[in-house]
Design an enzyme around this catalytic site. Structure first.
Site, PDB file in Angstrom:
ATOM      1  N   ARG A 171     -10.700   6.026   4.080  1.00 37.96           N
ATOM      2  CA  ARG A 171     -10.758   5.783   5.529  1.00 37.96           C
ATOM      3  C   ARG A 171      -9.547   6.368   6.250  1.00 37.96           C
ATOM      4  NH1 ARG A 171     -12.650  -0.290   6.530  1.00 37.96           N
ATOM      5  NH2 ARG A 171     -12.949   0.544   8.621  1.00 37.96           N
ATOM      6  N   ASP A 207     -19.727  -4.467  14.265  1.00 36.04           N
ATOM      7  CA  ASP A 207     -20.010  -4.773  12.855  1.00 36.04           C
ATOM      8  C   ASP A 207     -21.449  -5.228  12.634  1.00 36.04           C
ATOM      9  OD1 ASP A 207     -17.454  -4.088  12.096  1.00 36.04           O
ATOM     10  OD2 ASP A 207     -16.679  -6.131  12.301  1.00 36.04           O
ATOM     11  N   SER A 235     -10.962   0.642  19.393  1.00 30.51           N
ATOM     12  CA  SER A 235     -10.605   0.043  18.102  1.00 30.51           C
ATOM     13  C   SER A 235      -9.601  -1.080  18.281  1.00 30.51           C
ATOM     14  CB  SER A 235     -10.002   1.101  17.168  1.00 30.51           C
ATOM     15  OG  SER A 235      -9.412   0.457  16.059  1.00 30.51           O
ATOM     16  N   ARG A 264     -21.333  -5.429   4.468  1.00 28.42           N
ATOM     17  CA  ARG A 264     -22.373  -5.629   5.500  1.00 28.42           C
ATOM     18  C   ARG A 264     -23.639  -4.835   5.184  1.00 28.42           C
ATOM     19  NH1 ARG A 264     -19.441  -8.920   8.585  1.00 28.42           N
ATOM     20  NH2 ARG A 264     -17.320  -8.277   9.068  1.00 28.42           N
ATOM     21  N   LYS A 270     -13.140 -13.592  10.046  1.00 29.82           N
ATOM     22  CA  LYS A 270     -12.269 -12.696   9.263  1.00 29.82           C
ATOM     23  C   LYS A 270     -11.139 -12.134  10.137  1.00 29.82           C
ATOM     24  CE  LYS A 270     -14.248  -8.991   7.275  1.00 29.82           C
ATOM     25  NZ  LYS A 270     -13.609  -7.717   7.710  1.00 29.82           N
ATOM     26  N   SER A 271     -11.472 -11.677  11.325  1.00 23.79           N
ATOM     27  CA  SER A 271     -10.444 -11.078  12.192  1.00 23.79           C
ATOM     28  C   SER A 271      -9.363 -12.099  12.540  1.00 23.79           C
ATOM     29  CB  SER A 271     -11.085 -10.591  13.500  1.00 23.79           C
ATOM     30  OG  SER A 271     -11.945  -9.513  13.252  1.00 23.79           O
ATOM     31  N   ARG A 293      -5.161 -12.359  11.362  1.00 24.29           N
ATOM     32  CA  ARG A 293      -4.117 -12.471  12.392  1.00 24.29           C
ATOM     33  C   ARG A 293      -3.325 -13.765  12.248  1.00 24.29           C
ATOM     34  NH1 ARG A 293      -8.031  -9.065  13.877  1.00 24.29           N
ATOM     35  NH2 ARG A 293      -7.740  -7.544  15.541  1.00 24.29           N
ATOM     36  N   GLN A 299      -8.355  -2.607  15.829  1.00 24.25           N
ATOM     37  CA  GLN A 299      -7.326  -2.453  14.797  1.00 24.25           C
ATOM     38  C   GLN A 299      -6.178  -1.589  15.311  1.00 24.25           C
ATOM     39  OE1 GLN A 299      -9.363  -0.964  11.339  1.00 24.25           O
ATOM     40  NE2 GLN A 299     -10.484  -2.865  11.008  1.00 24.25           N
ATOM     41  N   GLY A 337      -9.807  -2.546   5.854  1.00 26.12           N
ATOM     42  CA  GLY A 337      -9.191  -1.693   6.861  1.00 26.12           C
ATOM     43  C   GLY A 337      -8.366  -2.511   7.825  1.00 26.12           C
TER      44      GLY A 337
HETATM   45  C1  S3P Z   1     -11.583  -5.526  13.400  1.00 28.46           C
HETATM   46  C2  S3P Z   1     -11.868  -4.476  14.228  1.00 28.46           C
HETATM   47  C3  S3P Z   1     -13.040  -3.606  14.056  1.00 28.46           C
HETATM   48  C4  S3P Z   1     -14.055  -4.201  13.098  1.00 28.46           C
HETATM   49  C5  S3P Z   1     -13.417  -4.789  11.886  1.00 28.46           C
HETATM   50  C6  S3P Z   1     -12.458  -5.892  12.268  1.00 28.46           C
HETATM   51  C7  S3P Z   1     -10.377  -6.348  13.657  1.00 28.46           C
HETATM   52  O1  S3P Z   1     -12.612  -2.362  13.533  1.00 28.46           O
HETATM   53  O2  S3P Z   1     -15.011  -3.227  12.725  1.00 28.46           O
HETATM   54  O3  S3P Z   1     -14.406  -5.328  11.011  1.00 28.46           O
HETATM   55  O4  S3P Z   1     -10.262  -7.452  13.094  1.00 28.46           O
HETATM   56  O5  S3P Z   1      -9.544  -5.894  14.466  1.00 28.46           O
HETATM   57  P1  S3P Z   1     -12.106  -1.157  14.480  1.00 28.46           P
HETATM   58  O6  S3P Z   1     -10.826  -1.533  15.084  1.00 28.46           O
HETATM   59  O7  S3P Z   1     -11.963   0.016  13.541  1.00 28.46           O
HETATM   60  O8  S3P Z   1     -13.216  -0.960  15.482  1.00 28.46           O
END
Ligand code: S3P
Length: 450
Positions: free
Chosen positions: A129, A327, A174, A403, A28-29, A33, A176, A101
């Site tokens: 959030r 996660d 984080s 999850r 997913k991440s 991107r 993100q 998020g």
């Molecule tokens: C993610 C970062 C994580 C993770 C999320 C995916 C990302 O969040 O929990 O599922 O793809 O950068 P945080 O940056 O809030 O830790």
């Protein structure tokens, strides 16, 4: 399954062993991107293995709204024709990031240094959030934001017309936040520096370098110092998305706790910033092996082989490992319930601001299933009942969190009595084939009337 529709109550019953091969979807991440950087490159980026979960589909739609041409060829194959760094158009409508998020925060970073405005919203989970962790560093570039109280969505971001580069120490671990700052730095002249005290997933750094941006990473006593030179021309790429270790966690952990199971999960991304769960499981005594280690698309990959493990022991999970398995704590807490002794998870307060408050969601659900749990703001402790020891027989609340839903369904596959979740719909955000995939392995999942 749809995360946007009516609730889908579901019950998992203990059945026979789980056996066979589990081909989990793309990461997913990395999928988010790939779409974002493809949209900011000039020319055609080809992506295979893209996760076609709702979170990523919402990001694809958003990239179209900002002017990129995003085409779906089928079966995880996508083509993105980007508009170049600084080439985003102003969207005509609100950007709905659904449950994601990552989508919301990374897209905000991406448009924050262009002279356009965009209004973001999402589902009830995402609207709850905190976005201040993104808008605070973006304000340093000159970006303005107007959200609801507490920095919540819906929120309008007004991009900086003359962005200035920033040096930012990320206050919480984080990826993100780190990524949003780097993405904002892309359309900013000069060098943007991001410093993280604890290493978090590094897909943005890796992929930006792959697209031809100048990115350097230095490990210093201050932490990881990432320096990005702004306004590069990003060159379109061919991206192969590895399968998601965070999704692999579910069939792997289910196999460890369901008697007689033997499951192979091939082609899983094992980037060290993501693989903490597997180390933890091995420390607990899980029968989990990595086979056929190799590199694919610049990421380490292996086949995971998990077998029923009737002698797992509770452990103290090192807090410094948290970013590499953030996660995975929900499913780890289920495995912990089937180990003997206490599993202590400290340094996990970030779990409280995920798709749900995951410490509270897991604690309440495990208690309902007959497991003793202790918690404080930053800690979750599960008292294991040993293999086959969880009573089950409860309905748990998914709280719009994929999850949490998958974790309790895996618990039900091994508990003495069935375990239900009130809504399995959110699973579609990250693992849309969870239900048929687990059923093919032998799981008994039943959609139950509301
Ligand atoms: C993610 C970062 C994580 C993770 C999320 C995916 C990302 O969040 O929990 O599922 O793809 O950068 P945080 O940056 O809030 O830790």
């Amino acid at each position: 399954m749809s995360g946007h529709g009516d609730p889908i109550p579901m019950t998992a019953h203990r059945g026979g062993p789980l056996t066979g091969v589990a081909e989990v979807p793309g990461d997913k991440s990395i999928s988010h991107r790939a779409l974002l950087l493809g949209a900011m490159a000039v020319g055609e980026t080809r992506i295979t293995g893209l996760l076609e979960g709702q979170d990523v589909l919402d990001t694809a739609k958003a990239m179209r709204a900002f002017g990129a041409d995003v085409a779906h060829l089928g079966h995880g194959e996508w083509v993105v024709n980007g508009v170049g760094v600084g080439g985003f158009a102003e969207p005509e409508d609100v950007i709905d990031c659904g449950n994601s998020g990552t989508g919301a925060r990374l897209i905000m970073g991406t448009m924050a240094t262009s002279p356009i405005s965009a209004t973001f919203t999402g589902d009830a989970s995402l609207r709850g959030r905190p976005m201040g962790r993104i808008t605070d560093p973006l304000a340093l570039f000159g970006t303005r934001s107007y959200g609801r109280k507490g920095g919540r969505l819906p929120m309008t971001i007004v991009g900086a017309e003359n962005p200035v580069p920033v040096r930012y120490v990320v206050p919480v671990p984080s990826a993100q936040v780190k990524s949003a700052v780097m993405l904002a730095g892309l359309n900013t002249p000069g060098e943007t520096v991001v410093i993280e005290k604890e290493a978090t997933r590094d897909h943005t750094e890796r992929m930006l370098a792959g697209f031809g941006a100048k990115v350097s990473v230095e490990n210093s006593p201050e932490g990881r110092i990432i320096t990005l030179t702004g306004q590069p021309e990003l060159k379109p790429q061919t991206i192969v998305v590895p399968r998601d270790p965070s999704s692999a966690a579910f069939p792997v952990c289910a196999a460890l706790i369901v008697e007689g199971s033997d499951v192979l999960v091939p082609g899983i991304g094992l980037n060290p910033t993501r693989a903490g769960l597997f180390t933890t499981l091995q420390e607990m005594g899980a029968d989990l092996t990595f086979e056929n280690l190799r590199e694919e698309g610049g990421e380490p990959v292996a086949d995971l082989h998990a077998r029923f493990s009737d002698n797992m022991k509770g452990i103290e999970v090192p807090p410094e490992r948290a970013p590499s398995m953030i996660d995975e704590y929900p499913i780890l807490s289920v495995v912990a319930a089937f180990a003997t002794g206490k599993t202590v998870m400290r340094g996990v307060k970030e779990l409280r601001v995920k798709e749900s408050d995951r410490i509270d969601a897991m604690a309440r659900g495990l208690e309902a299933c007959g497991v003793t749990v202790e918690e404080d703001q930053d800690t979750l402790i599960v008292h294991g009942l040993g293999a086959g020891g969880m009573p089950g027989g409860a309905t748990t609340q998914a709280r719009l969190d994929h999850r949490i839903a998958m974790s309790f369904l895996c618990a039900g596959m091994a508990a003495q009595q069935p375990v239900s979740v009130d809504d399995a719909g959110p699973i579609a955000t990250s693992f849309p084939i969870f239900e048929p995939l687990m059923e093919r392995l032998g799981a008994r999942l039943v959609r139950t009337p509301a």
